[in-house]
Design an enzyme around this catalytic site. Structure first.
Site, PDB file in Angstrom:
ATOM      1  N   HIS A  99      21.965  28.974  10.294  1.00  0.00           N
ATOM      2  CA  HIS A  99      21.410  29.107  11.646  1.00  0.00           C
ATOM      3  C   HIS A  99      19.883  29.151  11.614  1.00  0.00           C
ATOM      4  O   HIS A  99      19.273  29.590  12.585  1.00  0.00           O
ATOM      5  CB  HIS A  99      21.944  30.384  12.311  1.00  0.00           C
ATOM      6  CG  HIS A  99      23.414  30.345  12.576  1.00  0.00           C
ATOM      7  ND1 HIS A  99      24.197  31.467  12.674  1.00  0.00           N
ATOM      8  CD2 HIS A  99      24.265  29.303  12.748  1.00  0.00           C
ATOM      9  CE1 HIS A  99      25.452  31.127  12.907  1.00  0.00           C
ATOM     10  NE2 HIS A  99      25.526  29.815  12.951  1.00  0.00           N
ATOM     11  N   HIS A 100      19.280  28.741  10.491  1.00  0.00           N
ATOM     12  CA  HIS A 100      17.816  28.869  10.428  1.00  0.00           C
ATOM     13  C   HIS A 100      17.148  27.933  11.426  1.00  0.00           C
ATOM     14  O   HIS A 100      16.013  28.158  11.815  1.00  0.00           O
ATOM     15  CB  HIS A 100      17.291  28.601   9.009  1.00  0.00           C
ATOM     16  CG  HIS A 100      17.254  27.157   8.622  1.00  0.00           C
ATOM     17  ND1 HIS A 100      18.389  26.439   8.328  1.00  0.00           N
ATOM     18  CD2 HIS A 100      16.214  26.285   8.509  1.00  0.00           C
ATOM     19  CE1 HIS A 100      18.039  25.187   8.032  1.00  0.00           C
ATOM     20  NE2 HIS A 100      16.735  25.078   8.133  1.00  0.00           N
ATOM     21  N   ARG A 101      17.885  26.896  11.821  1.00  0.00           N
ATOM     22  CA  ARG A 101      17.433  26.020  12.906  1.00  0.00           C
ATOM     23  C   ARG A 101      18.631  25.706  13.781  1.00  0.00           C
ATOM     24  O   ARG A 101      19.729  25.489  13.256  1.00  0.00           O
ATOM     25  CB  ARG A 101      16.845  24.734  12.338  1.00  0.00           C
ATOM     26  CG  ARG A 101      15.425  24.953  11.855  1.00  0.00           C
ATOM     27  CD  ARG A 101      14.781  23.672  11.485  1.00  0.00           C
ATOM     28  NE  ARG A 101      13.344  23.817  11.598  1.00  0.00           N
ATOM     29  CZ  ARG A 101      12.487  22.891  11.222  1.00  0.00           C
ATOM     30  NH1 ARG A 101      12.926  21.743  10.752  1.00  0.00           N
ATOM     31  NH2 ARG A 101      11.196  23.075  11.337  1.00  0.00           N
ATOM     32  N   LYS A 152      24.620  21.167  13.019  1.00  0.00           N
ATOM     33  CA  LYS A 152      25.047  19.769  13.179  1.00  0.00           C
ATOM     34  C   LYS A 152      25.893  19.347  12.000  1.00  0.00           C
ATOM     35  O   LYS A 152      25.566  19.659  10.851  1.00  0.00           O
ATOM     36  CB  LYS A 152      23.769  18.901  13.227  1.00  0.00           C
ATOM     37  CG  LYS A 152      24.012  17.448  13.469  1.00  0.00           C
ATOM     38  CD  LYS A 152      23.750  17.095  14.914  1.00  0.00           C
ATOM     39  CE  LYS A 152      24.242  15.727  15.299  1.00  0.00           C
ATOM     40  NZ  LYS A 152      25.692  15.590  15.303  1.00  0.00           N
ATOM     41  N   ASP A 186      13.999  15.942   7.478  1.00  0.00           N
ATOM     42  CA  ASP A 186      13.274  16.548   8.597  1.00  0.00           C
ATOM     43  C   ASP A 186      13.993  16.387   9.935  1.00  0.00           C
ATOM     44  O   ASP A 186      13.377  16.039  10.949  1.00  0.00           O
ATOM     45  CB  ASP A 186      11.855  15.964   8.700  1.00  0.00           C
ATOM     46  CG  ASP A 186      10.950  16.493   7.606  1.00  0.00           C
ATOM     47  OD1 ASP A 186      11.182  17.630   7.161  1.00  0.00           O
ATOM     48  OD2 ASP A 186      10.044  15.752   7.177  1.00  0.00           O
ATOM     49  N   LYS A 191      30.034  21.760   9.703  1.00  0.00           N
ATOM     50  CA  LYS A 191      31.079  20.755   9.474  1.00  0.00           C
ATOM     51  C   LYS A 191      32.372  21.246  10.096  1.00  0.00           C
ATOM     52  O   LYS A 191      32.601  22.459  10.205  1.00  0.00           O
ATOM     53  CB  LYS A 191      31.294  20.545   7.972  1.00  0.00           C
ATOM     54  CG  LYS A 191      31.858  19.183   7.642  1.00  0.00           C
ATOM     55  CD  LYS A 191      30.774  18.136   7.673  1.00  0.00           C
ATOM     56  CE  LYS A 191      31.280  16.772   7.320  1.00  0.00           C
ATOM     57  NZ  LYS A 191      30.158  15.828   7.145  1.00  0.00           N
ATOM     58  N   SER A 212      21.961  10.370  14.462  1.00  0.00           N
ATOM     59  CA  SER A 212      22.581  11.343  15.374  1.00  0.00           C
ATOM     60  C   SER A 212      21.499  12.175  16.064  1.00  0.00           C
ATOM     61  O   SER A 212      21.598  12.498  17.250  1.00  0.00           O
ATOM     62  CB  SER A 212      23.507  12.292  14.608  1.00  0.00           C
ATOM     63  OG  SER A 212      24.795  11.747  14.516  1.00  0.00           O
TER      64      SER A 212
HETATM   65  P1  NAD Z   1      36.222   6.513   6.780  1.00  0.00           P
HETATM   66  O1  NAD Z   1      37.442   7.288   7.095  1.00  0.00           O
HETATM   67  O2  NAD Z   1      35.662   5.600   7.812  1.00  0.00           O
HETATM   68  O3  NAD Z   1      36.427   5.632   5.458  1.00  0.00           O
HETATM   69  C1  NAD Z   1      36.803   6.127   4.212  1.00  0.00           C
HETATM   70  C2  NAD Z   1      37.508   5.002   3.453  1.00  0.00           C
HETATM   71  O4  NAD Z   1      37.740   5.415   2.109  1.00  0.00           O
HETATM   72  C3  NAD Z   1      38.863   4.631   4.056  1.00  0.00           C
HETATM   73  O5  NAD Z   1      38.929   3.234   4.251  1.00  0.00           O
HETATM   74  C4  NAD Z   1      39.860   5.118   3.000  1.00  0.00           C
HETATM   75  O6  NAD Z   1      41.041   4.329   2.947  1.00  0.00           O
HETATM   76  C5  NAD Z   1      39.034   4.986   1.727  1.00  0.00           C
HETATM   77  N1  NAD Z   1      39.512   5.820   0.622  1.00  0.00           N
HETATM   78  C6  NAD Z   1      40.006   7.074   0.661  1.00  0.00           C
HETATM   79  N2  NAD Z   1      40.338   7.499  -0.585  1.00  0.00           N
HETATM   80  C7  NAD Z   1      40.035   6.475  -1.419  1.00  0.00           C
HETATM   81  C8  NAD Z   1      40.155   6.283  -2.824  1.00  0.00           C
HETATM   82  N3  NAD Z   1      40.638   7.247  -3.605  1.00  0.00           N
HETATM   83  N4  NAD Z   1      39.752   5.110  -3.364  1.00  0.00           N
HETATM   84  C9  NAD Z   1      39.249   4.139  -2.591  1.00  0.00           C
HETATM   85  N5  NAD Z   1      39.110   4.254  -1.246  1.00  0.00           N
HETATM   86  C10 NAD Z   1      39.510   5.406  -0.671  1.00  0.00           C
HETATM   87  O7  NAD Z   1      35.145   7.609   6.337  1.00  0.00           O
HETATM   88  P2  NAD Z   1      33.558   7.462   6.331  1.00  0.00           P
HETATM   89  O8  NAD Z   1      33.054   7.984   7.624  1.00  0.00           O
HETATM   90  O9  NAD Z   1      33.176   6.123   5.863  1.00  0.00           O
HETATM   91  O10 NAD Z   1      33.180   8.558   5.228  1.00  0.00           O
HETATM   92  C11 NAD Z   1      33.228   8.267   3.833  1.00  0.00           C
HETATM   93  C12 NAD Z   1      32.411   9.307   3.084  1.00  0.00           C
HETATM   94  O11 NAD Z   1      31.068   9.298   3.565  1.00  0.00           O
HETATM   95  C13 NAD Z   1      32.893  10.754   3.237  1.00  0.00           C
HETATM   96  O12 NAD Z   1      32.622  11.452   2.040  1.00  0.00           O
HETATM   97  C14 NAD Z   1      32.008  11.292   4.347  1.00  0.00           C
HETATM   98  O13 NAD Z   1      31.892  12.703   4.310  1.00  0.00           O
HETATM   99  C15 NAD Z   1      30.708  10.612   3.994  1.00  0.00           C
HETATM  100  N6  NAD Z   1      29.747  10.503   5.101  1.00  0.00           N
HETATM  101  C16 NAD Z   1      30.086   9.903   6.268  1.00  0.00           C
HETATM  102  C17 NAD Z   1      29.132   9.793   7.283  1.00  0.00           C
HETATM  103  C18 NAD Z   1      29.413   9.067   8.580  1.00  0.00           C
HETATM  104  O14 NAD Z   1      28.462   8.859   9.356  1.00  0.00           O
HETATM  105  N7  NAD Z   1      30.632   8.646   8.857  1.00  0.00           N
HETATM  106  C19 NAD Z   1      27.852  10.331   7.108  1.00  0.00           C
HETATM  107  C20 NAD Z   1      27.522  10.928   5.883  1.00  0.00           C
HETATM  108  C21 NAD Z   1      28.484  11.002   4.882  1.00  0.00           C
END
Ligand code: NAD
Length: 469
Positions: free
Chosen positions: A63-65, A69, A98, A105, A361
């Site tokens: 909660h520092h900011r 999100k 920044d 989450k 975002s």
């Molecule tokens: P998503 O659900 O759109 O896609 C994930 C894909 O990975 C799916 O197609 C799934 O079938 C595949 N997958 C799952 N397990 C797998 C495996 N063992 N081997 C190969 N493929 C596999 O999810 P996303 O939004 O693309 O998120 C992916 C990662 O990125 C997560 O770790 C998430 O926390 C991180 N992330 C996402 C965002 C975002 O804006 N969506 C932002 C920052 C970080």
């Protein structure tokens, strides 16, 4: 044999490693490290003639900011430890780029693939109502976004539920980001994380000294890339990196992995997977023996973009990449990282390289608070001014500027131009800060340097509050 460390414990271990380079008091480090609020809930949803009890979480790490999100994940593997780890990563990520938020989450323990859209909608709306009841959502409190298993559709349900229950809130649209553009989302958010990965990599490979150490040339052109996960992040990273002249030679998904030395057309692959349900059999590709084998293909850049704990002590020795860009959160365990670093690989940490999503975002949230599209007030004015300058140049030089030349010069910035330029600038500046901190403090690796940068920035915020002198 001792139990392997949990995801959250791994994040703490990375934090502790970096905090040793700071001279901050132990109590303050403890405050920065720990999760501030953890909300675990169970609620009923009527499915057919029965009731399904749904387990869900929202964790506000810091909660520092404010607001806090972070995305919302739908997966059958969701648990409290995972959501706490992801919330903590969000705090460090926001500080690095920044973005003036604390980390959070959310997660719902369901399989989106095996749940009908109607039930998913019911669950999402009820989850939102539960968050409202406890003041865990709101434009000034806590702002969710998409993550694994969620996207624009779920964000639209969250928004609609929020606005229904809080109809008089003028800033209500800022309660969630990653919304469709038609519901006051922002252009470029869907591809922002993948695009940010490529902007970051483009900067990283521009340093000759660093590339020489890896035996690589500078620039993305010609680099051989492997991507794990063809979801939101993986698809856009793979697609955009080819625009820079790189070649995606292998892709791994849940159902298996494919290889093509000439490069895979990822747009065609996505269409193929949509119609056939699998990446296997994509024309021109060969099938590897397993999904895990995809990660082990020799390449210049490996982009794990699926889930955490994909590279562990079990497969680290077989990874043959020069650079690993953690598009997913936590894909490499600390023990595996030690092995990879000893092999001379460069690991670009998640808290920096996948921060493009939260950066855009933030732009979306600003757009919602200001109630106006970026570029709306100035685009035409810029074009008008540029045209006037060209008129003066024409007059002074007595030379006609062709319509084509004029059109090349005269261009006011639209929303997508501004979003992408803000994102690129953010990724470049953040990398320069991390690289400099690494050099200056003789920090051995980029992850520790990235944690160091973010700990110092958060401590600074506490300092300004008078909590730490
Ligand atoms: P998503 O659900 O759109 O896609 C994930 C894909 O990975 C799916 O197609 C799934 O079938 C595949 N997958 C799952 N397990 C797998 C495996 N063992 N081997 C190969 N493929 C596999 O999810 P996303 O939004 O693309 O998120 C992916 C990662 O990125 C997560 O770790 C998430 O926390 C991180 N992330 C996402 C965002 C975002 O804006 N969506 C932002 C920052 C970080």
């Amino acid at each position: 044999m001792s139990k392997p460390a949990s995801f959250y414990e791994n994040v703490e271990r990375n934090f502790d490693k970096a905090s040793a380079f700071t001279k901050l008091p132990q109590g303050l480090l403890e405050q920065i490290k720990l999760c501030n609020s953890v909300y675990k809930m169970k609620f009923p949803v009527k499915v057919g003639n029965d009731v399904q009890v749904v387990e869900a979480y929202r964790v506000q790490h810091s909660h520092h900011r404010m607001p806090t999100k972070g995305g919302i994940r739908y997966s059958i593997h969701v648990n409290q430890d995972e959501v706490m780890a992801l919330a903590a990563l969000m705090t460090y990520k926001c500080a690095i780029v920044d973005v003036p938020f604390g980390g959070a989450k959310g997660g719902i323990k369901i399989s989106p693939r095996n749940t009908s859209p109607a039930v998913l909608e019911k669950i999402t709306r009820r989850y939102t109502a539960e968050l409202i009841k406890k003041n865990f959502i709101g434009p000034g409190l806590d702002v969710p976004a998409p993550d694994y298993g969620t996207g624009e559709r779920e964000m639209a349900w969250i928004l609609d539920t929020y606005l229904t229950l809080k109809s008089n809130e003028v800033e209500g649209y800022g309660c969630v980001t990653g919304k469709p553009v038609s519901l006051n989302g922002i252009r470029g958010r869907t591809e922002a994380t993948g695009r940010g990965v490529v902007y970051g990599l483009n900067e990283i490979v521009s340093y000759k000294e660093d590339m020489d150490a890896l035996g690589l040339s500078t620039g993305l052109k010609g680099k051989r890339v492997v991507v794990q996960g063809m979801g939101n992040v993986g698809f856009h990273a793979a697609n955009i990196i080819t625009e820079y002249g790189a070649k995606v030679v292998a892709i791994a998904e849940i159902e298996g992995a494919i290889f093509c030395e000439d490069g895979i057309d990822v747009k065609k692959l996505l269409k193929f997977r949509k119609s056939s349900g699998s990446i296997i059999g994509f024309p021109g590709s060969t099938t590897l023996e397993s999904s895990a084998a995809g990660l082990e293909v020799e390449c210049d850049i490996l982009i794990p973009a699926a889930l955490e704990n994909q590279i562990t002590i079990d497969n680290a020795k077989r990874i043959k990449a020069k650079i690993i860009a953690e598009a997913a959160n936590g894909p490499i365990t600390p023990d595996a990282e030690e092995i990879l670093l000893k092999k001379g690989m460069m690991i670009i940490p998640d808290i920096y390289i996948n921060a493009g999503g939260v950066t855009v975002s933030y732009f979306e949230w600003l757009k919602n608070l200001s109630h106006v599209r970026f570029g709306r007030m100035n685009k035409r004015f810029e074009e008008f001014t540029q045209n006037n300058i060209l008129d003066v140049v024409e007059k002074a030089t007595n030379k006609n500027i062709s319509v084509k030349e004029r059109n090349n010069v005269v261009k006011g910035a639209s929303e997508i131009d501004l979003v992408n330029s803000g994102l690129e600038d953010t990724m470049i500046e953040a990398y320069r800060t991390i690289r400099e901190a690494k050099k200056k403090n003789k920090i051995p690796d980029l992850r520790t340097a990235a944690f160091y940068v973010s700990i110092i920035k958060i401590a600074d915020a506490y300092g300004s509050m008078g909590i730490f002198p």
